[in-house]
Each structure stands twice: as structure tokens, then as C-alpha cells.
Scaffold this active site. Structure first.
Site, PDB file in Angstrom:
ATOM      1  N   HIS A  77      -2.565  -9.549  12.588  1.00 26.01           N
ATOM      2  CA  HIS A  77      -1.995  -8.369  11.947  1.00 26.01           C
ATOM      3  C   HIS A  77      -1.646  -7.398  13.074  1.00 26.01           C
ATOM      4  O   HIS A  77      -2.500  -7.095  13.915  1.00 26.01           O
ATOM      5  CB  HIS A  77      -3.016  -7.751  10.984  1.00 26.01           C
ATOM      6  CG  HIS A  77      -2.630  -6.364  10.571  1.00 26.01           C
ATOM      7  ND1 HIS A  77      -1.383  -6.081  10.057  1.00 26.01           N
ATOM      8  CD2 HIS A  77      -3.296  -5.174  10.622  1.00 26.01           C
ATOM      9  CE1 HIS A  77      -1.313  -4.784   9.798  1.00 26.01           C
ATOM     10  NE2 HIS A  77      -2.454  -4.220  10.138  1.00 26.01           N
TER      11      HIS A  77
ATOM     12  N   THR B 231       2.787   4.557  15.446  1.00 28.88           N
ATOM     13  CA  THR B 231       2.522   3.271  14.785  1.00 28.88           C
ATOM     14  C   THR B 231       3.095   3.242  13.353  1.00 28.88           C
ATOM     15  O   THR B 231       2.567   2.575  12.482  1.00 28.88           O
ATOM     16  CB  THR B 231       1.014   2.935  14.770  1.00 28.88           C
ATOM     17  OG1 THR B 231       0.324   3.887  13.962  1.00 28.88           O
ATOM     18  CG2 THR B 231       0.423   2.944  16.155  1.00 28.88           C
TER      19      THR B 231
ATOM     20  N   ASN C 233       5.244  -0.828  12.524  1.00 33.07           N
ATOM     21  CA  ASN C 233       4.216  -1.293  11.589  1.00 33.07           C
ATOM     22  C   ASN C 233       4.816  -1.439  10.202  1.00 33.07           C
ATOM     23  O   ASN C 233       5.414  -0.496   9.672  1.00 33.07           O
ATOM     24  CB  ASN C 233       3.056  -0.283  11.558  1.00 33.07           C
ATOM     25  CG  ASN C 233       1.836  -0.831  10.824  1.00 33.07           C
ATOM     26  OD1 ASN C 233       1.831  -1.967  10.359  1.00 33.07           O
ATOM     27  ND2 ASN C 233       0.795  -0.021  10.743  1.00 33.07           N
TER      28      ASN C 233
ATOM     29  N   CYS D 264      -3.495  -3.634   4.481  1.00 35.21           N
ATOM     30  CA  CYS D 264      -2.575  -4.594   5.103  1.00 35.21           C
ATOM     31  C   CYS D 264      -2.958  -6.049   4.823  1.00 35.21           C
ATOM     32  O   CYS D 264      -2.250  -6.973   5.250  1.00 35.21           O
ATOM     33  CB  CYS D 264      -2.508  -4.347   6.607  1.00 35.21           C
ATOM     34  SG  CYS D 264      -1.987  -2.678   6.997  1.00 35.21           S
TER      35      CYS D 264
ATOM     36  N   GLU E 121       0.851  -1.186   0.000  1.00 35.46           N
ATOM     37  CA  GLU E 121       0.000   0.000   0.000  1.00 35.46           C
ATOM     38  C   GLU E 121       0.891   1.241   0.000  1.00 35.46           C
ATOM     39  O   GLU E 121       0.440   2.337   0.308  1.00 35.46           O
ATOM     40  CB  GLU E 121      -0.985  -0.019   1.165  1.00 35.46           C
ATOM     41  CG  GLU E 121      -0.392  -0.316   2.515  1.00 35.46           C
ATOM     42  CD  GLU E 121      -1.432  -0.419   3.606  1.00 35.46           C
ATOM     43  OE1 GLU E 121      -2.262   0.484   3.727  1.00 35.46           O
ATOM     44  OE2 GLU E 121      -1.406  -1.416   4.351  1.00 35.46           O
TER      45      GLU E 121
END
Ligand code: COA
Length: 390
Positions: A233, A152, A275, A111, A79
Site C-alpha cells: 500500500h 500525500t 495517494n 485503505c 473512504e
């Protein structure tokens, strides 16, 4: 036929910022970031790393010459793509000398993309048993300086080789999946940072997990007792813990102890990388496989994949005999140990060091980046990459 993960590796850039230092700089209590969010370090990519180079570095370490000849499908999930038209996977073909008798595509659904890639690969191998499929999940998570999402962020890629008779894990059927139109997180084409409704994204993640977990139980009859570990995730590690806690009371005390103890190990790499969007679930899988010393072959594991927007899927796998021999634990230990800490001021400088939109020619300082494969610049609007080993 058994189909699943034959090899799995990851790459993350050579710089990180300490989350406690970030908290202090943002006037936030460090415990909010270390306990409330559950992060310790956040990977910071230099301008010479993008989703293509991160993925190429991840694949470089796991592929043999024989694999490169046999791979006939490359699926690149991201992404943080670099082109609206051309698939990022095609650059990987050239950088790693993959066989040109192959399909090569890019897939997108936040994701969730790498999980889509794995399921596509499973179908492809069922029809073409001698094939190997390379799945790449590669991203740079950018929310922006001084945003609530800033803690994050992160950067990195996973490379997964899917084949028949896999050495690490078979993928079971059926899986349970769900799609809903939700604006919890998105990145418009004009923006290099994500837009997010943070609280909504947390609520949607939990709601999707509960739905697909329930559907998976109905389809398979599996319960908590059947899983040695459940992977999530992990946009930040507390998120997975929140999800696990929503179902943990369905099990016995022994189930709780086992699943919580294994979750602790499975979040370790994510805690110190941050992340990595499409790769985050699989980084967690690598973490547990490489750092546990108790999980026996034959164990069943569950995986929850979530991509905002939103698609969720729960599926399971069985660890294979000698799965430990197929891992790259020593290389990953070295990769993480060799990283260097940078100050928050330096991180802010690196974060803002982006290419002007539309720039046609530029050479980038690849000598400052220890990575083997780098994004080296732009010539006549064409992105350039180097593999320093070639
Ligand atoms: N010590 C320990 N914990 C603390 C604390 C302290 N001093 N101060 C706050 N916390 C806890 C809060 O209680 C909260 O825990 P909880 O979620 O278990 O209730 C946690 O820290 C986060 O605090 P919150 O106020 O909710 O954080 P925030 O509003 O700054 O945003 C996100 C958190 C995740 C919403 C934000 O970082 C974000 O938008 N991230 C990007 C989107 C994302 O990752 N979504 C996940 C699903 S895809």
C-alpha cells in the site's frame, strides 16, 4: 479452481500539481518531498469528479458488454463515500449499464477496503464459478492545505474484475491478516479532510507489515526468495520502501537486487498520481505489470494491504500465461500523458471549490472536465452523474 484478477484498470483526473512547486510554495526543501516522501506529481480532482465518477471512469475502459452481463456482484471500496446510506456501486450500475441481476455493496476500512473486496469476491466465485465480481477502489485523499499530510494527497480509482481462470493473476491461500484498534488516521462524519497522527501511522504500518509477513511465512513457508516482487500500500512511495527495508536482509544479494529493482518500477505510477487510498496498492501492481519487461508468467508476487484504524493483510498471487496481453498499458500511458499541470495557486483554488454542505440544487461545469463520466450536480438533494458517451 483458480480464482483471481482477470482485468485491472485505473483512472486519475486530468490535472496535477508538481510536487517541487508545492515544496517551494510551502517553504520546504524540494528534496524532502521528492526523496524523503518520494513523490513527483499529485493528482488534483475537479469538483466534477468524486469517488463515484472516478470509479466509473476506471471501470469503463476495462469492461466489455459480455463482462457487464456476467458481473453479478459489485463491491465498491472507498473512504471518500458520498452517502451514509446508499452504496456508491449502485450509481455505477446505471452509468455502465450493468446487469441488474447482481448484488451491489459498499465496503469500508480505510485503505484496506479493496483487498476486503477481493477476498469476498474469491469466496463468492468459489461458490458460484460462473460469476464475475467487479471491485472498485476509489478515493480522493484530502488532508488540507498547509498540513504535513498535504504532500500525500491525490485522487483516482482502480477497477478490478475477479473471476475463475483469470488472465492476469491467481490469488493464493492462505493469507495472513490482523486487526487492532489504533487511532492513526480517521475522518469523522463532519469533516471533509482526514485527521491523522502521521508518525503513529507510519509506525503502525511498519508494525502491521512485520506481523503479517511473519505470520504469512509461518503459514506458507514462503521466504523472500519465493517472491519476484512485493507490492505495498503506497500512501507515498517512500512508505513502501521503508517497509521493504525492514525485511530485505532476510534474503540473499540476488533477492535484494531483484526486490529493490522491481519496487522501483512498481512505485512509478504512484509517484506521479499520489495517494489514492483504497486503490494505491493495486495502482502499484498495475505499474509493475505494465512497465516491466522481464517478469515471466508463473512468478509469485506478494501484496501488503494496510488500512489505518487498523487492518493489515499479506497475500500472494501467481502471474498467469500471457498476462501482458490482458493489460491496458497504452490507455494508461495516454491517460497520464494527456494530463495538464496546474500551478499551486490554481490547485489551492480547486481544493477549496467544494459544495456547500446541504446544498439541494446545483449544476456543475462538466464541459471543463474531459472525463467521460462526471458528477454533474445535485437536484433535490440527489446527486446527478452523466456518461457523455450515452
Ligand atoms: N532531503 C531528503 N529527505 C528529507 C529532507 C531533505 N531535505 N528533509 C526531510 N527529509 C526526509 C526525512 O528524513 C524523512 O525521511 P524518513 O521518513 O526516511 O526518516 C522524510 O523526509 C519525511 O520527513 P518527516 O519530517 O518525517 O515528514 P513530516 O513530519 O512532514 O510528515 C508524514 C511525513 C508521512 C508523516 C506526513 O506526510 C503525513 O502525516 N502523511 C499522511 C499519513 C500517511 O500517509 N501515513 C502513512 C501510513 S498510512
Amino acid at each position: 479452481m483458480k480464482i483471481g484478477i482477470d482485468k485491472i484498470g485505473f483512472y486519475t483526473p486530468h490535472m496535477y500539481v508538481d510536487i517541487k512547486e508545492l515544496a517551494i510554495a510551502r517553504n520546504v526543501e524540494p528534496e524532502k518531498f521528492t526523496i524523503g516522501i518520494g513523490q513527483e506529481k499529485m493528482a488534483v480532482p475537479p469538483i466534477t469528479q468524486d469517488s463515484v465518477s472516478l470509479a466509473a471512469n476506471a471501470a469503463l475502459e476495462i469492461l466489455t458488454d459480455e463482462d457487464k452481463k456476467t458481473i453479478d456482484y459489485v463491491i465498491f471500496a472507498t473512504e471518500s463515500g458520498i452517502d451514509h446510506s446508499k452504496a456508491a456501486s449502485i450509481y455505477i450500475h446505471e452509468l455502465l449499464d450493468l446487469n441488474s441481476s447482481a448484488r451491489s455493496i459498499e465496503v469500508k476500512q480505510a485503505c484496506y477496503g479493496a483487498t476486503a473486496g477481493i477476498q469476498i469476491a474469491k469466496g463468492h466465485i468459489a461458490l458460484n464459478p460462473e460469476s464475475k465480481v467487479l471491485i472498485l477502489g476509489s478515493d480522493i485523499a484530502r488532508y488540507g492545505l498547509h498540513t504535513t499530510g498535504e504532500v500525500t494527497q491525490g485522487a483516482g480509482a482502480v477497477a478490478i474484475l475477479v473471476s475463475k481462470d483469470p488472465k492476469i493473476m491467481t490469488i493464493e491461500s492462505p493469507s495472513a491478516y490482523q486487526t487492532e484498534q489504533v487511532m492513526d488516521f480517521w475522518r469523522p462524519i463532519y469533516s471533509d479532510t482526514a485527521y491523522v497522527q502521521g508518525k503513529l501511522s507510519v509506525d503502525q504500518y511498519l508494525s502491521f507489515f512485520q506481523s503479517v509477513w511473519k505470520e504469512h511465512k509461518e503459514k506458507t513457508g514462503f521466504e523472500l526468495k519465493d517472491f519476484e516482487s512485493i507490492f505495498f500500500h503506497l500512501p507515498y512511495t517512500k512508505m513502501g520502501l521503508k517497509a521493504l527495508r525492514t525485511v530485505i536482509d532476510e534474503g540473499t544479494e540476488a533477492d535484494k537486487d531483484r526486490l529493490l529493482a522491481n519496487f522501483e518500477i512498481s512505485k512509478r505510477y504512484n509517484t506521479i498520481v499520489g495517494n489514492i487510498y483504497t486503490g494505491a496498492l493495486y495502482l502499484s501492481l498495475i505499474s509493475l505489470l505494465e512497465l516491466n519487461d522481464t517478469i515471466e508468467p508463473g512468478a509469485r508476487i506478494g501484496l501488503f494491504s494496510y488500512g489505518s484504524g487498523a487492518v493489515g493483510e499479506f497475500f500472494s498471487g501467481i502471474l498467469q500465461p500471457n498476462y501482458r496481453d490482458a493489460l491496458f498499458a497504452d490507455q494508461h500511458e495516454k491517460l497520464l500523458a494527456d494530463r495538464k499541470e496546474i500551478s499551486v495557486a490554481k490547485y489551492e483554488e480547486v481544493f477549496q471549490d467544494t459544495l456547500p454542505v446541504g446544498i439541494d440544487n446545483i449544476a456543475l461545469p462538466i464541459d471543463e472536465d474531459p472525463a467521460t463520466i462526471c458528477f454533474s450536480g445535485i437536484k433535490d438533494h440527489m446527486r446527478q452523474y452523466v456518461n457523455k458517451n450515452k
